[in-house]
Design a protein around this motif. Structure first.
Motif, PDB file in Angstrom:
ATOM      1  N   ARG A 183      67.622  88.432  29.185  1.00  0.00           N
ATOM      2  CA  ARG A 183      66.904  87.877  29.118  1.00  0.00           C
ATOM      3  C   ARG A 183      65.433  87.916  29.381  1.00  0.00           C
ATOM      4  O   ARG A 183      64.815  86.724  28.877  1.00  0.00           O
ATOM      5  CB  ARG A 183      67.222  86.692  29.568  1.00  0.00           C
ATOM      6  CG  ARG A 183      69.265  85.854  28.362  1.00  0.00           C
ATOM      7  CD  ARG A 183      69.476  85.115  29.291  1.00  0.00           C
ATOM      8  NE  ARG A 183      70.834  84.513  28.215  1.00  0.00           N
ATOM      9  CZ  ARG A 183      71.634  85.405  27.993  1.00  0.00           C
ATOM     10  NH1 ARG A 183      72.263  86.366  28.645  1.00  0.00           N
ATOM     11  NH2 ARG A 183      72.952  84.806  27.091  1.00  0.00           N
ATOM     12  N   ARG A 184      65.700  88.200  30.644  1.00  0.00           N
ATOM     13  CA  ARG A 184      63.949  88.810  31.079  1.00  0.00           C
ATOM     14  C   ARG A 184      62.978  89.638  30.382  1.00  0.00           C
ATOM     15  O   ARG A 184      62.187  89.813  30.410  1.00  0.00           O
ATOM     16  CB  ARG A 184      63.765  89.512  33.319  1.00  0.00           C
ATOM     17  CG  ARG A 184      64.948  88.776  33.768  1.00  0.00           C
ATOM     18  CD  ARG A 184      65.114  89.199  34.953  1.00  0.00           C
ATOM     19  NE  ARG A 184      65.265  90.499  35.439  1.00  0.00           N
ATOM     20  CZ  ARG A 184      66.946  90.890  35.850  1.00  0.00           C
ATOM     21  NH1 ARG A 184      67.703  89.515  35.893  1.00  0.00           N
ATOM     22  NH2 ARG A 184      67.260  91.485  35.704  1.00  0.00           N
ATOM     23  N   ALA A 185      63.592  90.292  29.205  1.00  0.00           N
ATOM     24  CA  ALA A 185      62.739  90.815  28.226  1.00  0.00           C
ATOM     25  C   ALA A 185      61.762  89.728  27.251  1.00  0.00           C
ATOM     26  O   ALA A 185      61.431  90.458  26.630  1.00  0.00           O
ATOM     27  CB  ALA A 185      63.307  91.830  27.551  1.00  0.00           C
ATOM     28  N   GLY A 186      62.379  88.607  27.140  1.00  0.00           N
ATOM     29  CA  GLY A 186      61.348  87.964  26.663  1.00  0.00           C
ATOM     30  C   GLY A 186      61.757  87.686  25.335  1.00  0.00           C
ATOM     31  O   GLY A 186      61.392  87.234  24.266  1.00  0.00           O
ATOM     32  N   LEU A 187      63.578  87.370  25.059  1.00  0.00           N
ATOM     33  CA  LEU A 187      64.079  88.039  23.597  1.00  0.00           C
ATOM     34  C   LEU A 187      63.242  86.366  23.063  1.00  0.00           C
ATOM     35  O   LEU A 187      63.699  84.770  23.447  1.00  0.00           O
ATOM     36  CB  LEU A 187      65.252  88.445  24.342  1.00  0.00           C
ATOM     37  CG  LEU A 187      65.536  89.607  24.025  1.00  0.00           C
ATOM     38  CD1 LEU A 187      67.706  89.939  24.358  1.00  0.00           C
ATOM     39  CD2 LEU A 187      64.454  90.738  23.571  1.00  0.00           C
TER      40      LEU A 187
END
Length: 269
Positions: A183-187
């Motif tokens: 979720r830290r990948a900006g999905l």
């Protein structure tokens, strides 16, 4: 497969072909490497340039520090692959690689970059679901090795090879951290229609996959503009275990992409 020395960037195992009609960038599973895709160039449709992406810390890049943060990984991949995403391309990600490929596509499209003609995802649950792979520190080394054997990711002969496992398992654990922190990948949020990307997705599930249920794979539909689901024979690593049925399907889909004028995706067969 040629060596990394001939590649224009460290994350590609070789230089892209200039004559290809479509570039297919391939992202490997947790604990794996680009060699997973070594048989693919001989199996995919003519005109498709198969470009396995090698993450650091394994195989030809084993001396490099590994990533364990999804956001940092995608930032580097987007920068390093950007010069090669200037013409029609598609992405295939297997297991963890499905998450990486999707995050890369989302980052590119949010930044106004060229979108992939198709995102192919294999053997992985949609991002809003609980990650199918275990947390990095849930298992002891022996338990993690047995888990990998059970899903077909490790030959049982290596269970007694402590020296070999000491080299492999830290790679697996860092990859599991990437999955857990995706979720830290900006999905994009699948419940936010305003954030939906104009992305076409073709998802694959193995009929005998003991890790990921086909319904979990089907949930990728919530992120797609157009979606197709294919269930193929085999377990979690169906492209390696039962390659012919898988390649029959993906080749029809790839042929549809290159057949359409103007780079629009065709209807997969």
């Amino acid at each position: 497969m040629t060596t990394a020395a001939s590649a224009p960037t460290a994350c590609l195992v070789r230089a892209p072909r200039e004559d290809a009609r479509l570039r297919l960038f391939c992202f490997h599973h947790a604990g794996g490497g680009a060699s997973f895709f070594a048989p693919w160039p001989a199996r995919v449709a003519p005109g498709i340039d198969v470009l396995p992406v090698q993450l650091p810390g394994r195989e030809s890049r084993f001396r490099e520090p590994r990533f364990h943060d999804a956001g940092a990984l995608i930032e580097v991949l987007e920068r390093e692959l950007a010069p090669w995403l200037d013409r029609p391309y598609a992405l295939y990600g297997h297991s963890m690689g499905a998450l990486v490929a999707f995050a890369l596509a989302a980052a590119r499209m949010r930044g106004g970059g060229r979108a992939p003609l198709m995102l192919f995802v294999g053997a992985y649950a949609a991002p809003h679901l609980t990650p199918p792979l275990p947390p990095a520190d849930r298992y002891t080394d022996a338990e993690l090795a047995r888990f990998l054997v059970d899903i077909g990711g490790l030959n049982p002969q290596f269970l007694g090879r402590d020296d070999w496992l000491r080299a492999l398992l830290p790679i697996v654990r860092d990859d599991l951290r990437i999955c857990a922190g995706h979720r830290r990948a900006g999905l994009p949020d699948p419940d936010d229609d305003t954030a939906r990307l104009p992305l076409d997705i073709h998802a694959f599930a193995g009929e005998d996959d003991r890790l990921v249920d086909p319904d979990a794979v089907r949930s990728w539909e919530r992120y797609a503009r157009r979606f197709r689901m294919s269930t193929v024979p085999g377990g979690h690593f169906f492209p390696r275990e039962r390659p012919r049925p898988f390649f029959d399907v993906i080749n029809r889909s790839l042929a549809g992409l290159v057949a359409e004028p103007g780079g629009r995706p065709g209807e997969p067969g």
